[in-house]
Design a protein around this motif. Structure first.
Motif, PDB file in Angstrom:
ATOM      1  N   UNK A   9      48.152  21.510  77.296  1.00  0.00           N
ATOM      2  CA  UNK A   9      48.211  22.183  78.565  1.00  0.00           C
ATOM      3  C   UNK A   9      47.542  20.086  78.873  1.00  0.00           C
ATOM      4  N   UNK A  10      47.948  20.174  80.615  1.00  0.00           N
ATOM      5  CA  UNK A  10      47.853  19.086  81.081  1.00  0.00           C
ATOM      6  C   UNK A  10      46.152  19.617  82.665  1.00  0.00           C
ATOM      7  N   UNK A  15      34.572  20.118  81.713  1.00  0.00           N
ATOM      8  CA  UNK A  15      34.261  20.947  80.727  1.00  0.00           C
ATOM      9  C   UNK A  15      34.529  20.518  79.183  1.00  0.00           C
ATOM     10  N   UNK A  16      35.921  20.796  78.860  1.00  0.00           N
ATOM     11  CA  UNK A  16      36.585  19.906  78.343  1.00  0.00           C
ATOM     12  C   UNK A  16      36.330  18.680  78.092  1.00  0.00           C
ATOM     13  N   UNK A  17      36.246  18.025  79.117  1.00  0.00           N
ATOM     14  CA  UNK A  17      36.510  15.770  78.909  1.00  0.00           C
ATOM     15  C   UNK A  17      35.461  15.881  78.461  1.00  0.00           C
ATOM     16  N   UNK A  23      32.222  15.156  71.043  1.00  0.00           N
ATOM     17  CA  UNK A  23      33.080  14.934  69.612  1.00  0.00           C
ATOM     18  C   UNK A  23      33.102  13.445  68.944  1.00  0.00           C
ATOM     19  N   UNK A  24      34.025  12.956  70.348  1.00  0.00           N
ATOM     20  CA  UNK A  24      33.997  11.300  69.895  1.00  0.00           C
ATOM     21  C   UNK A  24      32.826  10.834  69.773  1.00  0.00           C
ATOM     22  N   UNK A  25      32.207  11.018  70.313  1.00  0.00           N
ATOM     23  CA  UNK A  25      30.582  10.401  69.829  1.00  0.00           C
ATOM     24  C   UNK A  25      29.889  10.857  68.904  1.00  0.00           C
ATOM     25  N   UNK A  26      30.024  12.055  68.521  1.00  0.00           N
ATOM     26  CA  UNK A  26      30.204  12.874  67.695  1.00  0.00           C
ATOM     27  C   UNK A  26      30.612  12.201  66.486  1.00  0.00           C
ATOM     28  N   UNK A  27      32.093  11.920  66.425  1.00  0.00           N
ATOM     29  CA  UNK A  27      32.625  11.443  65.091  1.00  0.00           C
ATOM     30  C   UNK A  27      32.485  10.250  64.698  1.00  0.00           C
ATOM     31  N   UNK A  28      32.233   8.898  65.564  1.00  0.00           N
ATOM     32  CA  UNK A  28      32.129   7.840  65.545  1.00  0.00           C
ATOM     33  C   UNK A  28      30.923   7.540  65.093  1.00  0.00           C
TER      34      UNK A  28
END
Length: 151
Positions: A9-10, A15-17, A23-28
């Protein structure tokens, strides 16, 4: 069997951002022993740092938008209205951002500026060029800078 149906989707969805950023911070954090050793949650370690200068007419004279993350300051934008350039306002904004970042435990700063914007300004404030991205529209370059902050 797991479904492999995906939908792309575009659009701008705050909220998604925010979820994607978390999630990226948690992964890192999970992947890096250095990040795991830092105090606080990933979201707590990334904090906005925004400074605004209003003139006597209560209009925006300049500002700085950035954030601190772990032990780094990232300056995203620094702008001074043309009527106020050459007055030291940009230097004051940058110094205040560095001071605030140091209070938050930061020991380094980074930023990018196009070659026609302010590379000499940042060099004059102790930033060291670390690279360039060529091919910016109009034949320009994105100049990358780093600075060790005094603690």
């Amino acid at each position: 069997m797991v479904s492999r149906m995906f939908r792309i989707e575009t659009g701008d969805d705050k909220d998604r951002r925010d979820l994607l950023r978390r999630r990226l911070l948690e992964t890192n954090t999970a992947a890096s022993p250095v990040l795991r050793a830092l105090r606080g949650t990933p979201a707590e370690r990334q904090r906005p740092l925004h400074l605004w200068v209003m003139d006597e007419a209560d209009e925006l004279a300049g500002g700085l938008v950035g954030h601190t993350w772990t032990t780094w300051l990232h300056v995203t934008y620094l702008w001074v209205d043309g009527r106020h350039r050459g007055t030291g306002l940009g230097s004051r904004l940058l110094a205040e951002a560095e001071r605030a970042a140091t209070e938050r435990g930061c020991d380094a700063a980074r930023l990018e500026t196009w070659d026609f914007q302010a590379p000499d300004f940042y060099r004059g404030h102790g930033y060291r060029e670390t690279g360039r991205t060529e091919g910016i529209p109009g034949g320009h370059q994105d100049v990358h800078f780093h600075k060790v902050l005094a603690g």
